[in-house]
Design a protein around this motif. Structure first.
Motif, PDB file in Angstrom:
ATOM      1  N   LEU A 185      29.104   2.559  82.483  1.00 44.35           N
ATOM      2  CA  LEU A 185      28.557   2.046  81.288  1.00 44.35           C
ATOM      3  C   LEU A 185      29.148   2.642  79.880  1.00 44.35           C
ATOM      4  O   LEU A 185      28.628   2.456  78.791  1.00 44.35           O
ATOM      5  CB  LEU A 185      26.965   2.469  81.209  1.00 44.35           C
ATOM      6  N   GLY A 186      30.264   3.704  80.302  1.00 45.24           N
ATOM      7  CA  GLY A 186      30.730   4.162  78.875  1.00 45.24           C
ATOM      8  C   GLY A 186      30.813   5.585  78.735  1.00 45.24           C
ATOM      9  O   GLY A 186      31.320   6.223  77.692  1.00 45.24           O
ATOM     10  N   VAL A 187      29.995   6.239  79.474  1.00 40.37           N
ATOM     11  CA  VAL A 187      29.904   7.906  79.467  1.00 40.37           C
ATOM     12  C   VAL A 187      31.015   8.357  79.660  1.00 40.37           C
ATOM     13  O   VAL A 187      31.740   8.157  80.928  1.00 40.37           O
ATOM     14  CB  VAL A 187      28.777   8.367  80.202  1.00 40.37           C
ATOM     15  N   GLN A 188      31.806   9.385  78.638  1.00 42.45           N
ATOM     16  CA  GLN A 188      32.939   9.849  79.132  1.00 42.45           C
ATOM     17  C   GLN A 188      32.730  11.078  80.112  1.00 42.45           C
ATOM     18  O   GLN A 188      31.578  11.691  80.109  1.00 42.45           O
ATOM     19  CB  GLN A 188      33.797  10.300  77.815  1.00 42.45           C
ATOM     20  N   PRO A 189      33.679  11.112  81.010  1.00 37.46           N
ATOM     21  CA  PRO A 189      33.762  12.401  82.027  1.00 37.46           C
ATOM     22  C   PRO A 189      33.236  13.707  81.088  1.00 37.46           C
ATOM     23  O   PRO A 189      32.810  14.434  81.735  1.00 37.46           O
ATOM     24  CB  PRO A 189      34.858  12.517  82.558  1.00 37.46           C
ATOM     25  N   HIS A 190      33.856  14.178  80.062  1.00 40.01           N
ATOM     26  CA  HIS A 190      33.788  15.109  79.591  1.00 40.01           C
ATOM     27  C   HIS A 190      32.403  15.359  78.837  1.00 40.01           C
ATOM     28  O   HIS A 190      31.924  16.403  78.299  1.00 40.01           O
ATOM     29  CB  HIS A 190      34.832  15.248  78.322  1.00 40.01           C
ATOM     30  N   GLU A 191      31.552  14.288  78.578  1.00 39.57           N
ATOM     31  CA  GLU A 191      30.409  14.287  77.979  1.00 39.57           C
ATOM     32  C   GLU A 191      29.172  14.239  79.026  1.00 39.57           C
ATOM     33  O   GLU A 191      28.218  14.711  78.632  1.00 39.57           O
ATOM     34  CB  GLU A 191      30.132  12.933  77.260  1.00 39.57           C
ATOM     35  N   MET A 192      29.646  14.673  80.316  1.00 41.36           N
ATOM     36  CA  MET A 192      28.649  14.810  81.309  1.00 41.36           C
ATOM     37  C   MET A 192      28.660  16.199  82.087  1.00 41.36           C
ATOM     38  O   MET A 192      29.901  16.390  82.212  1.00 41.36           O
ATOM     39  CB  MET A 192      29.108  13.607  82.470  1.00 41.36           C
ATOM     40  N   TYR A 214      37.674   7.746  90.254  1.00 37.07           N
ATOM     41  CA  TYR A 214      37.121   8.334  88.871  1.00 37.07           C
ATOM     42  C   TYR A 214      37.875   9.611  88.562  1.00 37.07           C
ATOM     43  O   TYR A 214      38.326  10.553  89.314  1.00 37.07           O
ATOM     44  CB  TYR A 214      35.759   8.570  88.917  1.00 37.07           C
ATOM     45  N   SER A 215      38.394   9.690  87.189  1.00 35.64           N
ATOM     46  CA  SER A 215      38.844  10.728  86.591  1.00 35.64           C
ATOM     47  C   SER A 215      37.743  11.806  86.131  1.00 35.64           C
ATOM     48  O   SER A 215      37.021  11.567  85.114  1.00 35.64           O
ATOM     49  CB  SER A 215      39.860  10.406  85.496  1.00 35.64           C
ATOM     50  N   ILE A 216      37.780  13.068  86.841  1.00 40.50           N
ATOM     51  CA  ILE A 216      36.580  13.871  86.626  1.00 40.50           C
ATOM     52  C   ILE A 216      37.003  15.389  86.302  1.00 40.50           C
ATOM     53  O   ILE A 216      36.504  16.002  86.194  1.00 40.50           O
ATOM     54  CB  ILE A 216      35.806  14.036  87.940  1.00 40.50           C
ATOM     55  N   GLN A 217      38.607  15.220  85.751  1.00 38.56           N
ATOM     56  CA  GLN A 217      38.926  16.661  85.631  1.00 38.56           C
ATOM     57  C   GLN A 217      38.120  17.241  84.570  1.00 38.56           C
ATOM     58  O   GLN A 217      38.043  18.654  84.287  1.00 38.56           O
ATOM     59  CB  GLN A 217      40.484  16.605  85.164  1.00 38.56           C
ATOM     60  N   GLN A 218      37.743  16.425  83.320  1.00 39.50           N
ATOM     61  CA  GLN A 218      37.153  16.969  82.360  1.00 39.50           C
ATOM     62  C   GLN A 218      35.477  17.120  82.427  1.00 39.50           C
ATOM     63  O   GLN A 218      34.905  17.677  81.342  1.00 39.50           O
ATOM     64  CB  GLN A 218      37.226  16.040  81.012  1.00 39.50           C
ATOM     65  N   MET A 219      35.053  16.800  83.650  1.00 37.75           N
ATOM     66  CA  MET A 219      33.644  16.652  83.831  1.00 37.75           C
ATOM     67  C   MET A 219      32.915  18.198  84.117  1.00 37.75           C
ATOM     68  O   MET A 219      33.859  18.710  85.059  1.00 37.75           O
ATOM     69  CB  MET A 219      33.121  15.729  84.714  1.00 37.75           C
ATOM     70  N   GLU A 220      32.033  18.523  83.541  1.00 34.64           N
ATOM     71  CA  GLU A 220      31.664  19.826  83.714  1.00 34.64           C
ATOM     72  C   GLU A 220      30.748  19.570  85.122  1.00 34.64           C
ATOM     73  O   GLU A 220      29.724  19.092  85.029  1.00 34.64           O
ATOM     74  CB  GLU A 220      30.707  20.463  82.849  1.00 34.64           C
ATOM     75  N   CYS A 348      25.006  13.870  78.455  1.00 31.27           N
ATOM     76  CA  CYS A 348      24.214  13.238  79.856  1.00 31.27           C
ATOM     77  C   CYS A 348      24.362  14.305  80.913  1.00 31.27           C
ATOM     78  O   CYS A 348      25.410  15.422  80.953  1.00 31.27           O
ATOM     79  CB  CYS A 348      25.305  12.126  80.338  1.00 31.27           C
ATOM     80  N   LEU A 349      23.078  14.407  81.486  1.00 34.17           N
ATOM     81  CA  LEU A 349      22.820  15.622  82.414  1.00 34.17           C
ATOM     82  C   LEU A 349      22.225  15.180  83.548  1.00 34.17           C
ATOM     83  O   LEU A 349      21.449  14.195  83.638  1.00 34.17           O
ATOM     84  CB  LEU A 349      21.678  16.678  81.809  1.00 34.17           C
ATOM     85  N   LEU A 350      22.875  15.570  84.596  1.00 31.23           N
ATOM     86  CA  LEU A 350      22.297  15.312  86.062  1.00 31.23           C
ATOM     87  C   LEU A 350      22.251  16.636  86.756  1.00 31.23           C
ATOM     88  O   LEU A 350      23.025  17.416  86.800  1.00 31.23           O
ATOM     89  CB  LEU A 350      23.295  14.334  86.944  1.00 31.23           C
ATOM     90  N   VAL A 351      21.125  16.869  87.451  1.00 25.04           N
ATOM     91  CA  VAL A 351      20.771  18.010  87.931  1.00 25.04           C
ATOM     92  C   VAL A 351      20.461  17.825  89.480  1.00 25.04           C
ATOM     93  O   VAL A 351      19.374  17.050  89.640  1.00 25.04           O
ATOM     94  CB  VAL A 351      19.414  18.982  87.408  1.00 25.04           C
TER      95      VAL A 351
END
Length: 765
Positions: A185-192, A214-220, A348-351
């Motif tokens: 939907l457009g959320v960037q990996p580094h914003e998540m 999926y490119s997740i290198q920048q995802m926390e 964006c936060l997922l727990v």
């Protein structure tokens, strides 16, 4: 067959003491039990499924002797309902009953419930199975199949989301797929930010997303500690450098003992492992040393240790894992500009496992994501089982209060367990008041249902389970399909001892030492060693704290032993560094020990335990106020073990053997594949097995004693957590589930767990 010859007496099982079944079983393995007909070796079966009986391994021999035994058994049953052993008069291998003497006049016992074998009870309080609608709508996203409930949770937008994901409902699938959907939907990996509770879970999620492109290198993405520690490193790398980290409980214990010596806390007696846990609980609850209000003397000591521990860390510039969270929370509160930077970045936060969140973790997430509605929490309030770490189910139960306008979705399709297991789990958790009302639905039925079985005590419980596992493996099962779950680590003792006597592969997931290396057990074993050898130096060093003596006393006694030609133990009565009351206790103890030269192990333990020295030690330094593991409970467990041995020497040799074996298994790092798993119910969370055995489903065992004590004081919280823990244990099983209900626990009459006893009257169709 119901009869056998043991020690020149005929045993008739229906009237034989249940307390001795395990003795006869072990004797039959050693070849000491004979057939009353052919005088050949005969074996006793102790099984979950069958009433105990004697048998020959040779089928033809077994059939022949079974037929011959029928008349003898009939005679015994007719003449006396109380006879347990009958004197044998053997002539030419033929058993003759004594003449002119009523059978009932021979070795008898008084009948009671304890002499009755209770057969296995299946759990039949099960609603009719409603088969899954094969035509139900299925959805596909990124090559992943989702049911309707999962799809609704994955595709939700517009408000904070709580996904109540019951046991086996595909929680990991949902949270991972939702993360990918949000990126679509457009959320960037580094914003998540995707937070998990274990490194294993984060690695699994990363792998799934990476495999789907999926490119997740920048995802926390990672655990609370890994994510927030990175923030601290970016902020002040020198202060939070990993070289300053206290990585193990062993390091903590060294530091706490340093403080403890200043406070004159006895190192060998004080439960430093429990103190570490308590300090962690306070820190995870955001309670600083000056804020503690101790509930008892033990907590007062721990509070002092906590304060000293924090001072040492500050002086050395060190930190522990709990400080990673506290430090991050303080950093975000103290530096508003830094907080704003993170809020601008994260949209964006997922727990995952939201039911296990504690105060400090929630506080960090709340401050970081108070600016956005894009919050997803996945968890199950019925699986909140980590209160001892500070976890609080109120965060998931009050989600809507913390995140106004939020939506709640239920995932109630269980893809793991059979209908019978799911039905039992639903009934277990239903009485809890502090929960969302819901129930799980199984995706398949199974022809076998959960079972309750009724061993006499912990020893027989272990034998029954190991025999059942052997039988299933013989019929094609793999050892890795089995798990044995228990409430606390001490409950695993008998199972461990049975399994090391077999060729079955197994692993034990347990921190700490073996049962025989527990502080109070080491001291009792040391006293037992001194019965035979008053010069046993290791034993004498171990018992110094019992008399409140220091190392100086040991050296003084050692010298006097040589100069005055005394045994090392006697020499302790001559030392000048001891007070008169200490010398008096030592003298009394020596008299007791010498009187026990020919005593049974059980009698020896009981006499030593009753001595003034041991009694005072337990009261003052035995950590008897510990909620989970009390020294007096350990001693009761040791008494149960002692009944298996005829001499004190046999018991002490057994203790050293098992302790050594335990260390061997711990060194294996539990990496064996294809092994039976022994672990606590807490450690079983997130795992699954075809066959699960739950030990000690009796009051005081499961639920734990401390929950019952809390209930007496008017609090239901601990009992509800115990019920959630049992729910977790039950839902680890895929095909078969067994709950053990002891008749005796720690030598005392046991009562079926109040968490399940209402089922026992409803198990007959």
């Amino acid at each position: 067959m119901k009869t056998a010859n043991y020690q020149n007496q005929i045993i008739y099982l229906p009237d034989f003491p249940r307390s001795r079944y395990e003795e006869i079983y072990q004797a039959s393995i050693r070849g000491e039990v004979k057939c009353v007909n052919c005088q050949q070796n005969i074996f006793l079966t102790l099984s979950i499924y069958e009433t105990p009986y004697f048998y020959h391994t040779n089928k033809e021999q077994n059939l022949e002797c079974k037929q011959q035994s029928f008349e003898l058994e009939k005679t015994i049953q007719t003449n006396s309902n109380n006879t347990t052993m009958i004197d044998t008069n053997i002539e030419d291998s033929v058993i003759k009953l004594p003449k002119k003497r009523a059978i009932s006049s021979l070795a008898t016992i008084e009948k009671s419930e304890e002499n009755t074998f209770t057969a296995r009870l299946p759990f039949y309080h099960i609603p009719p199975y409603e088969s899954v609608d094969q035509k139900a709508t299925k959805h596909m996203m990124n090559q992943i199949t989702l049911d309707e409930q999962q799809w609704n949770a994955v595709t939700h937008t517009g408000s904070p989301l709580l996904v109540l994901a019951g046991a086996g409902s595909g929680k990991t699938r949902v949270i991972t797929t939702r993360a990918m959907h949000l990126m679509n939907l457009g959320v960037q990996p580094h914003e998540m930010m995707l937070v998990t509770f274990t490194s294993k879970a984060s690695l699994e999620m990363k792998e799934r997303m990476r495999n789907l492109g999926y490119s997740i290198q920048q995802m926390e993405i990672g655990t609370f500690h890994s994510i927030f520690y990175k923030m601290l490193l970016r902020f002040d790398r020198d202060k939070w450098d990993s070289s300053r980290l206290i990585k193990s409980d062993f390091q903590k214990e060294i530091m706490l003992k340093q403080v403890g010596r200043r406070l004159e806390i006895d190192e060998k007696s004080f439960a430093y492992d429990q103190a570490i846990q308590q300090i962690g609980l306070w820190k995870n609850s955001c309670v600083y040393p000056h804020e503690i209000r101790p509930n008892d003397a033990w907590e007062e000591q721990v509070a002092s240790l906590y304060e000293g521990y924090e001072e040492i860390k500050k002086e050395n510039g060190q930190f522990d894992f709990d400080d990673m969270l506290l430090g991050c929370f303080e950093m975000l509160n103290n530096y508003p500009e830094l907080l704003a930077q993170y809020q601008n970045r994260f949209k964006c936060l997922l727990v995952d496992e939201f039911q296990d969140i504690n105060n400090i973790q929630f506080s960090i997430l709340k401050i970081l994501f108070q600016h956005t509605q894009n919050v997803t929490a996945v968890g199950d309030d019925d699986q909140s089982i980590y209160a001892f770490r500070g976890s609080d189910p109120s965060f998931i139960l009050e989600f809507k209060d913390h995140f106004p306008g939020s939506k709640i979705y239920h995932l109630n399709e269980n893809y793991r367990s059979s209908h019978g297991i799911v039905s039992l789990a639903n009934e277990v958790i239903k009485p809890n008041k502090n929960r969302f009302v819901k129930s799980m639905h199984a995706q398949y039925d199974h022809d076998q249902v959960p079972s309750f079985f009724f061993p006499f005590d912990e020893e027989e419980e272990a034998t029954m389970i190991v025999n059942d596992i052997k039988e299933k493996i013989k019929n094609g099962a793999n050892p890795s399909q089995f798990a044995i779950l228990y409430r606390t680590n001490t409950a695993s003792r008998a199972l461990f001892e049975r399994l090391i006597a077999t060729s079955l592969p197994f692993t034990i997931d347990q921190d700490g030492d073996s049962f025989y290396d527990r502080p109070i057990i080491r001291k009792m074993i040391s006293f037992l060693l001194l019965i035979e050898d008053e010069d046993h130096q290791a034993a004498l060093k171990e018992i110094l704290p019992v008399f409140f003596l220091k190392q100086q006393a040991f050296q003084e006694a050692k010298m006097n032993s040589v100069l005055q030609n005394l045994s090392f133990l006697e020499a302790f009565t001559t030392i000048n560094s001891a007070a008169p009351f200490q010398l008096k206790k030592i003298e009394k103890l020596i008299k007791v020990l010498r009187h026990l030269k020919t005593a049974s192990p059980l009698e020896a333990i009981e006499r030593i335990e009753e001595s003034p020295a041991f009694t005072d030690y337990i009261k003052k330094r035995g950590n008897e106020s510990n909620k989970i593991e009390r020294p007096s409970d350990d001693l009761r467990d040791l008494k149960v073990v002692s009944r298996n041995f005829k001499t004190v020497r046999e018991l002490t040799q057994h203790a050293f053997h098992i302790a050594a074996k335990f260390k061997e298994y711990k060194q294996q790092k539990n990496n064996q594949s294809g092994s039976i798993s022994l672990l606590t119910a807490h450690r079983s969370k997130g795992l699954e097995y075809d066959f699960v055995y739950i030990l000690g489903a009796v009051d005081g065992g499961f639920p734990h004693d401390y929950a019952l004590e809390s209930l007496k004081n008017g609090s239901m919280d601990q009992l509800e957590e115990e019920r959630r823990l049992l729910y977790v244990a039950c839902t680890r099983a895929r095909k078969l589930l067994y709950l053990s209900i002891l008749q005796k626990r720690r030598g005392k009459k046991a009562y079926p767990s109040r968490l399940i006893k209402r089922f026992l009257a409803k198990t007959i169709k």
